[in-house]
Design a protein around this motif. Structure first.
Motif, short mmCIF file in Angstrom:
data_model
loop_
_atom_site.label_atom_id
_atom_site.label_comp_id
_atom_site.label_asym_id
_atom_site.label_seq_id
_atom_site.Cartn_x
_atom_site.Cartn_y
_atom_site.Cartn_z
N GLU A 281 59.32 30.26 63.46
CA GLU A 281 59.52 29.65 64.78
C GLU A 281 58.33 29.92 65.69
O GLU A 281 57.84 29.02 66.38
CB GLU A 281 60.81 30.18 65.41
CG GLU A 281 61.19 29.46 66.69
CD GLU A 281 62.56 29.87 67.20
OE1 GLU A 281 63.00 29.32 68.22
OE2 GLU A 281 63.19 30.75 66.58
N THR A 282 57.86 31.17 65.70
CA THR A 282 56.69 31.50 66.52
C THR A 282 55.46 30.76 66.01
O THR A 282 54.68 30.21 66.80
CB THR A 282 56.43 33.02 66.47
OG1 THR A 282 57.58 33.72 66.94
CG2 THR A 282 55.24 33.39 67.34
N GLY A 283 55.29 30.72 64.68
CA GLY A 283 54.14 30.02 64.11
C GLY A 283 54.13 28.54 64.45
O GLY A 283 53.08 27.96 64.73
N SER A 284 55.31 27.90 64.44
CA SER A 284 55.38 26.47 64.76
C SER A 284 54.99 26.20 66.20
O SER A 284 54.34 25.19 66.50
CB SER A 284 56.79 25.94 64.48
OG SER A 284 57.74 26.54 65.34
N VAL A 285 55.37 27.10 67.11
CA VAL A 285 54.99 26.93 68.53
C VAL A 285 53.50 27.18 68.70
O VAL A 285 52.82 26.44 69.43
CB VAL A 285 55.82 27.88 69.42
CG1 VAL A 285 55.36 27.76 70.88
CG2 VAL A 285 57.30 27.58 69.31
N LEU A 286 52.98 28.20 68.03
CA LEU A 286 51.56 28.50 68.14
C LEU A 286 50.71 27.32 67.69
O LEU A 286 49.77 26.90 68.39
CB LEU A 286 51.21 29.73 67.29
CG LEU A 286 51.67 31.10 67.81
CD1 LEU A 286 51.33 32.18 66.79
CD2 LEU A 286 51.04 31.41 69.16
N CYS A 306 44.02 27.60 58.53
CA CYS A 306 43.82 28.61 57.50
C CYS A 306 44.26 30.01 57.94
O CYS A 306 44.35 30.91 57.10
CB CYS A 306 42.37 28.64 57.03
SG CYS A 306 41.21 29.37 58.20
N SER A 307 44.56 30.19 59.22
CA SER A 307 44.99 31.51 59.68
C SER A 307 46.47 31.57 60.03
O SER A 307 47.06 32.65 60.00
CB SER A 307 44.18 31.92 60.91
OG SER A 307 44.39 31.02 61.99
N ILE A 308 47.10 30.43 60.32
CA ILE A 308 48.53 30.44 60.68
C ILE A 308 49.39 29.89 59.55
O ILE A 308 50.37 30.53 59.13
CB ILE A 308 48.77 29.63 61.97
CG1 ILE A 308 48.00 30.25 63.15
CG2 ILE A 308 50.26 29.58 62.30
CD1 ILE A 308 48.16 29.50 64.46
N LEU A 309 49.03 28.73 59.02
CA LEU A 309 49.88 28.07 58.03
C LEU A 309 49.53 28.41 56.59
O LEU A 309 50.41 28.67 55.77
CB LEU A 309 49.81 26.55 58.23
CG LEU A 309 50.45 26.00 59.50
CD1 LEU A 309 50.26 24.50 59.58
CD2 LEU A 309 51.92 26.35 59.55
N THR A 326 57.91 20.74 59.77
CA THR A 326 57.76 19.75 60.84
C THR A 326 56.49 20.00 61.63
O THR A 326 55.71 19.07 61.92
CB THR A 326 58.97 19.78 61.78
OG1 THR A 326 60.15 19.49 61.02
CG2 THR A 326 58.81 18.74 62.88
N ALA A 327 56.25 21.26 62.00
CA ALA A 327 55.02 21.59 62.74
C ALA A 327 53.78 21.31 61.91
O ALA A 327 52.76 20.81 62.43
CB ALA A 327 55.06 23.06 63.16
N THR A 328 53.85 21.60 60.62
CA THR A 328 52.71 21.34 59.73
C THR A 328 52.39 19.86 59.65
O THR A 328 51.22 19.45 59.75
CB THR A 328 53.01 21.89 58.32
OG1 THR A 328 53.30 23.28 58.39
CG2 THR A 328 51.84 21.65 57.39
#
Length: 495
Positions: A281-286, A306-309, A326-328
């Motif tokens: 959830e945090t990663g998708s918002v970031l 390359c650093s989050i996903l 979805t965020a990706t």
């Protein structure tokens, strides 16, 4: 008529007649200079006398009578519809006025028209007509006056004007002897000015620069300002706890500001922050708020991926969460080149090979974010076997999870089956490489249904392209024992 028998057979029996007919047409042009698109249109419009019965007559004993129709109208409705659909699909090969006349005569002929024939004829007319459609209604289809300068095979006006000048090497080539000699510097083409080529070379140079920095370990050895290092450690602690969306948005802004506005290398700072440790959830918002769309495609957007996903997906063993996928997808739709080099390449080159979960994610990215032509080019680089064409972007700490070679698993074959089912037209080189992998992997995956389904899809969708490999494919398939083995052998026998 004899020269078009094979093409007509494609329209009658092929499951995908448009692409197969287009391929046949290209091969026929190479094989025979006497075959022309004009002669095919002439065949379709050739007049024929046919016997018809007037179904609108009230008299049951109304005698049949003859009508003059085009040859295409003597074919079954399904074949007519397929031919018209092909002409719209491959209309660049034909004269627009000829196609317009054909579609107009089909729609306004003296025969009752099947629904699908009428629909494809209208689609053809729409595809080749001008946007305002006014000239169609006023066009005298039986004459060619006022359209001589716009004929299909005629030279454009600017080229005719240039050809009228003196001192030309060839009458149809507007280039002087001096200009030709100045460009022939030992066969080089460095003087050619092409903005698209310059852009591609610039992007390729930028990719090489970023990749070389990673591979040489420059990022790991970068000296980081103690103040930046302290701030990165603070952010690393904050991303581990999701407080609220608004707080995470502020956190994304702080990460962006620290990476791009403090003069430090962004990959180095991201390596210190470790944003991949955040929950989904945090990663998708970031990832949704860390870019503003103005960045260089192979710069900050690729660093974000390359650093989050990427680290999350490289270790994926269960289906990815909906919020992360979805965020990706939304991010990759906007940053397509970054998605290729910072996500797809390293994922597919995973050292252990891709699994079902990674296959599902990459399939969605390919289908929903990339144009089929881009996917074809991506596959060509992936299958070429040359390391220079497989350059990717990732953090040094994740390089040990990625290989320089493709690892062929069941899921890898399933991924390429999904790509073929997405109507991606692979190059002949890519097809050759896939056939070679099938031949090498047949004994290993002799019981694998996924492997068998891929081979069946390859033979079905790329039949003309794999025809030259018929013997090697047959030999490979004979070593398998799956539910589709007999179906594949039957398909190969019919090639």
């Amino acid at each position: 008529m004899e020269s078009w028998v094979e093409l007509v057979d494609i329209f009658m029996n092929s499951p995908c007649p448009e692409s197969e007919a287009s391929l046949w047409l290209r091969q026929s042009f190479n094989a025979s200079s006497t075959t022309t698109t004009n002669s095919f249109i002439s065949l379709l419009t050739k007049p024929f006398e046919t016997v018809v019965v007037d179904s609108s007559s009230t008299s049951p004993s109304s005698p049949p009578h003859t009508k003059r129709v085009m040859w295409i109208q003597t074919l079954p409705n399904t074949v007519q519809s397929r031919i018209l659909s092909f002409l719209a699909f491959d209309r660049q090969r034909f004269c627009a006025s000829d196609l317009t006349k054909l579609a107009h005569n089909v729609l306004n002929g003296n025969l009752e028209i099947d629904f699908w024939v009428k629909k494809t004829a209208r689609q053809l007319l729409d595809a080749v007509s001008q946007s305002d459609y006014e000239w169609v209604s006023s066009l005298n289809l039986d004459s060619e006056e006022d359209r001589v300068d716009e004929e299909f095979e005629s030279l454009p006006n600017w080229l005719k004007e240039e050809a009228s000048t003196n001192d030309l090497v060839l009458p149809w080539l507007p280039i002087s002897t001096e200009e030709l000699n100045s460009r022939m510097s030992f066969g080089t083409c460095g003087d050619v000015e092409d903005s698209e080529i310059e852009v591609d070379e610039e992007e390729e140079d930028r990719l090489n620069e970023v990749v070389d920095e990673v591979n040489m370990g420059c990022i790991e050895n970068d000296t980081v300002n103690p103040e930046i290092e302290k701030k990165a450690a603070c952010l690393r602690t904050q991303i581990l706890t999701f407080e609220s969306v608004s707080r995470t948005v502020n956190l994304a802004n702080e990460i962006r500001q620290l990476c791009l506005e403090r003069g430090a290398d962004s990959l180095t700072v991201l390596g210190l922050i470790e944003p991949w440790e955040a929950d989904d959830e945090t990663g998708s918002v970031l990832i949704s708020h860390v870019c503003d769309g103005s960045e260089e495609e192979l710069g900050w957007p690729s660093h974000v991926l390359c650093s989050i996903l990427l680290p999350k997906l490289l270790v994926l063993k269960e289906p990815a969460s909906r919020v992360l996928v979805t965020a990706t997808i939304e991010y990759c739709k906007i940053h397509q080149r970054a998605a290729v080099y910072a996500l797809l390449f390293p994922l597919i080159l995973r050292k252990e090979g891709i699994n079902n979960s990674i296959c599902d994610v990459t399939t969605r990215i390919i289908k929903e974010c990339l144009h089929p032509a881009h996917v074809s080019a991506f596959c060509q680089k992936l299958l070429s076997g040359e390391e220079d064409t497989r350059k990717f972007i990732c953090l040094p700490c994740h390089q040990d999870l990625i290989s320089n070679e493709l690892v062929w698993t069941e899921s890898m074959f399933h991924l390429f089956q999904n790509i073929l089912n997405h109507n991606v037209h692979l190059t002949l080189d890519s097809i050759d490489q896939l056939v070679n992998k099938v031949w090498l992997s047949a004994e290993r995956f002799y019981k694998s249904l996924k492997f068998g389904n891929f081979v069946l899809c390859l033979v079905t969708r790329c039949g003309p392209l794999v025809k030259s490999h018929k013997l090697s494919l047959t030999e490979a398939v004979e070593h398998t024992d799956t539910l589709v083995t007999k179906s594949i052998l039957s398909k190969l026998a019919s090639l």
